[in-house]
Design an enzyme around this catalytic site. Sequence first.
Site, mmCIF file in Angstrom:
data_model
loop_
_atom_site.group_PDB
_atom_site.id
_atom_site.type_symbol
_atom_site.label_atom_id
_atom_site.label_comp_id
_atom_site.label_asym_id
_atom_site.label_seq_id
_atom_site.Cartn_x
_atom_site.Cartn_y
_atom_site.Cartn_z
ATOM 1 N N HIS A 384 6.714 -3.494 -0.145
ATOM 2 C CA HIS A 384 7.360 -3.872 -1.151
ATOM 3 C C HIS A 384 7.437 -4.442 -2.285
ATOM 4 C CE1 HIS A 384 10.130 -7.794 -1.614
ATOM 5 N NE2 HIS A 384 8.958 -8.379 -2.582
ATOM 6 N N GLU A 385 5.575 -4.911 -2.403
ATOM 7 C CA GLU A 385 5.572 -4.959 -4.700
ATOM 8 C C GLU A 385 5.776 -3.068 -5.303
ATOM 9 O OE1 GLU A 385 5.304 -7.057 -5.260
ATOM 10 O OE2 GLU A 385 5.045 -8.907 -3.800
ATOM 11 N N HIS A 388 8.967 -3.015 -6.445
ATOM 12 C CA HIS A 388 8.851 -3.111 -7.764
ATOM 13 C C HIS A 388 8.557 -2.238 -8.376
ATOM 14 C CE1 HIS A 388 10.510 -7.072 -6.208
ATOM 15 N NE2 HIS A 388 9.909 -7.619 -6.004
#
Length: 747
Positions: A384-385, A388
């Site tokens: 997920h990170e 970004h």
Amino acid sequence: MRPTECEVVFGSGDRVCDDNRLRWDLTPDRIQQLTEELTAKTKKVYDMVGALDVSSVSYENTLKALADVEVEYTGISSYFFKYTLLKKTVVYTICLHNATKKIGLFLSRSRKRGLPEDFLNSLEKDESGKLKLTLKYPHYFPTMKKCFVPETRKKLEEAFNSRCKQENSAILKELVELRSQKSSLLGFSTHADFVLEMNMAKTSKTVATFLEDLAHKLKPLGEQERAVILKLKEQESQKRNLPFTGELHAWDTRYYMTQVEETQYAVDQNQLKEYFPMEVVTKGLLDIYQELLNLSFQKVEGTPVWHDDVTLYCVKDRTSGQVIGQFYLDLFPRNASGSLHPHTSLCDGKIAQMAVAAMVANFSKPTADAPSLLQHDEVETYFHEFGHVMHQLCAQTNFAMFSGTHVERDFVEAPSQMLENWVWEKEPLQRMSKHYKTGNPIPEELLDKLMKSRLANTGDHRTHTGHPAKLSYRGRRALVRDVKKNPKITVAELQRRSREMGESCRKSTITAALHQSGLYGRVARQKPLLSARHMKTRMEFAKKHLKDSKMVRNKILWSDETKTELFGLNSKRYVWRKPGTAHHLSNTVPTVKHGGGSIMLWGCFSAAGTGRLVAIEGKMNAAKYRDILDENLLQSAQDLRLGQRFTFQQDNDPKHTAKITKEWLHNNSVTVLEWPSQSPDLNPIEHLWRDLKMAVHQRLPSNLTELERICKEEWQRIPKSRCEKLVASFPKRLMAVLDQKDASTKY
């Protein structure tokens, strides 16, 4: 500094600066200086734009001017790794970060708590050999998930959620006040409405309605899962000889959610993480992202970084071979690193700046016995990170304010939330996993169990961002604080205050939140107003008579007056009826204006039973009260066989303390119990009055004469055992006075 000599070009062909301008050699004084200079320059531009006359506004002197200063802000702030202009936020972040370095608990290695051996081996020791458990994520989460000792989890949970509470409370309070002032100046009712104006939801009311609707739909599933967790807790409590109260506490949640995964889906998290060593996961993750986004990542060697653990990668478009940006990976916690948060930076304007991003994480460190092993939820977080980071690097915009993760807040998570789903698919999981010892792939059976466990705990809104609570933890605490501060506050007022905090919700949501905190709306008991003098005399009276013998108590003749109504005011009536039949004659209680009249009664009783009951005619005064005593007091004492040395109890009503009343009592040698004012809770006859009125109400008297007759009949029917029990409660009443000190008792 320039770690690579590459031409950087966006698809549009605009010229892009290929410098990685991040610097790690700035001193605190230099950072402070740059911050002040940047703040002053930015303020000057904003003031200039704000001072423009509406007729002279143009693209060049407004949007372009603001965009240019944002270019400089983004570029210069990159030098010192996002040293924020909001000093209060900096202080808050530093305080919170420093708190994570503190020792949360010291654990004895000899005591078993269910924690994995590799986790225990990773902990530092103090001089006595005890293990140091800090408040960092790699220590907090494994302990909360696997430790079966509730007291250990409770202490860690409380310490974790109280990090720097004292230092940051004042800062946060000021930030909230400033937010409120800003939103008010801009014409918004709450800060939430201000920040939502540019989002799809537009208003806090829309958000609140959506969350309430979602929570309502998820409630059945949440209750079902709660029942399963409570059953697990009950079984564990029996197994470990622990008390079970049927409650779930904050420190229970993660532990029993892990138990659900392991018992309901047979997923052993300790076994599973052996297949997710950091090096394998990182390689698999980078390969997947390169394939998905048609990119290539090249590790940059020999470039200056802030720690030896940090690696830098150059990102190129696979088709054109052109560099589009760089990213840093800093995956392990240190005293100088923070929590999971992708740090991003991008400048543009006359010459666009190359995108540079950094992912600073808090994954478990390698130990002497094993590499860094990730739980599956950590693999999901990693994916997920890193999404970004890719969002930042792949953006192609003309303005910094719209680039990468600078999009509106309601969209910023969307790319990463979509990309993280790959960690629940079999092929990507196989590419990101390998046993750290044997090198064997993750077994098919274990993969199947893992993917099925995705449904575990999906209805629990407390820990999953997809299933939010209707009120935030902050909002619930504020409600409880307001109610405890002012128990008479209305639900409408609580709703208004919640709305001011940006958490609009229904009244039912507020009452449900208070119920979960053990607070329930009830009719306030009517109690006498107690002054300091009253409290003092009550305390002295309680201390004096607390140790009176049973014989002394049984010699007391208790008395009082009361009023009883003819119709409908003595107590509520309940009926069984069907909907729509509320006004049928059989379902109503007949009433007349002013209650149809009432009578005033005087009565007395002792442990031996009830004495006389007298209806008072006309207005009660001292003379009439003396006549009542003359005709009924001594005769009642004789009927109850109290003897001549009985003690008479009466309150301090002016009629009772009048001169003619005192003279009569003195002339008839009646000993009077010195009674503290405003103390009906100490007089057990108050309970007899309630019994009497309920019994009379059941008989439905039709006139005052009948009411008087029924009152006397029901008074005589009160059993002696009831009187004995009430007199026996007198010591408990006195003890309650001593316990409550400055408040009314429950009696």
